[in-house]
Design a protein around this motif. Sequence first.
Motif, mmCIF file in Angstrom:
data_model
loop_
_atom_site.group_PDB
_atom_site.id
_atom_site.type_symbol
_atom_site.label_atom_id
_atom_site.label_comp_id
_atom_site.label_asym_id
_atom_site.label_seq_id
_atom_site.Cartn_x
_atom_site.Cartn_y
_atom_site.Cartn_z
ATOM 1 N N LEU A 171 0.830 -1.207 0.000
ATOM 2 C CA LEU A 171 0.000 0.000 0.000
ATOM 3 C C LEU A 171 0.865 1.259 0.000
ATOM 4 N N ALA A 172 2.040 1.188 0.623
ATOM 5 C CA ALA A 172 2.941 2.343 0.615
ATOM 6 C C ALA A 172 3.377 2.706 -0.801
ATOM 7 N N ASP A 173 3.544 1.688 -1.673
ATOM 8 C CA ASP A 173 3.889 1.957 -3.072
ATOM 9 C C ASP A 173 2.718 2.605 -3.803
ATOM 10 N N LEU A 174 1.509 2.148 -3.517
ATOM 11 C CA LEU A 174 0.333 2.761 -4.126
ATOM 12 C C LEU A 174 0.168 4.199 -3.646
ATOM 13 N N ALA A 175 0.529 4.461 -2.390
ATOM 14 C CA ALA A 175 0.496 5.833 -1.884
ATOM 15 C C ALA A 175 1.537 6.696 -2.596
ATOM 16 N N ARG A 176 2.718 6.111 -2.878
ATOM 17 C CA ARG A 176 3.729 6.859 -3.638
ATOM 18 C C ARG A 176 3.247 7.143 -5.054
#
Length: 292
Positions: A89-94
């Motif tokens: 999810l952190a990558d999707l937030a990026r």
Amino acid sequence: MPDVQANGIRLCYDTLGDPAGPALLLVMGLGAQLIDWPQEFCEQLAGRGFHVIRFDNRDAGLSENRPEWGVPDIRAIVKGDRTTVPYLLADLARDTAGLLDALGVARAHVVGASMGGMIAQQLTIDHPQRVASLCSIMSTTGDRSVGRATPAAATVLGTPPAPDRDAAVAATVAAARIIGSPGFPAPEDELLRRARAKYDRAYHPLGTLRQYAAVTASPDRTAALGGVSVPTVVVHGADDPLISVTGGQATAAAVPGAELVVLEGMGHDLPRALWPRIVDAVTANTVRAGVR
């Protein structure tokens, strides 16, 4: 629809409303596309003066999906083996922050639904300077003890890929009936129209599986949400079978000063009858931010 490079990923997006108005970014959920934010719902938000931005997450809709992201082993991931997890999810937030960069938006009001609420929470945690206010709809914190699905709703997540258009449309309609709002059931012709539009625009079941892997492998956000300082409203259906209302309650409890709006009769969708109340909740929260 236009697309941009964001965090090295090609993302498809759409906008409506006055470009001079405050940016309001809509983030959709698991396997969902930007068209899952209903056009008329978006027009109601634009009518409040917002410049509304909606987009396809990676691995959904017309945004990028890559074969090298592979096939995740969900059973192994549940047991703690992260070797087949392609992204978190952190990558999707990026990706989401990258979209704001590409569009020249320094700061936006962020509204996320379901997995989109998780991404919106992660964006606020990791990139707080980009978020003016946060609205988390029918989502949860990542704490596995809250927001649990009913047995019937859980089966929706395990639906195998459909062999053809008719089967995919039928499966989408059946899923909508299981997880939809019991107090505001959608007409059959409306469910069929939406299901056909989704399939005809894009159908990426493997992408949905990879997004599910990202949700499953990402850590609990509860403690980090305690550091969120922007105005936050949490909207949740009292009758949500996919992410129970305890997920919304836990989210509101985790964020200091967050407002919780529980809507009776609402399940895991955006029923037309409740659009005015949701739009009101979003708008009131942006006023609290003081950057209208």
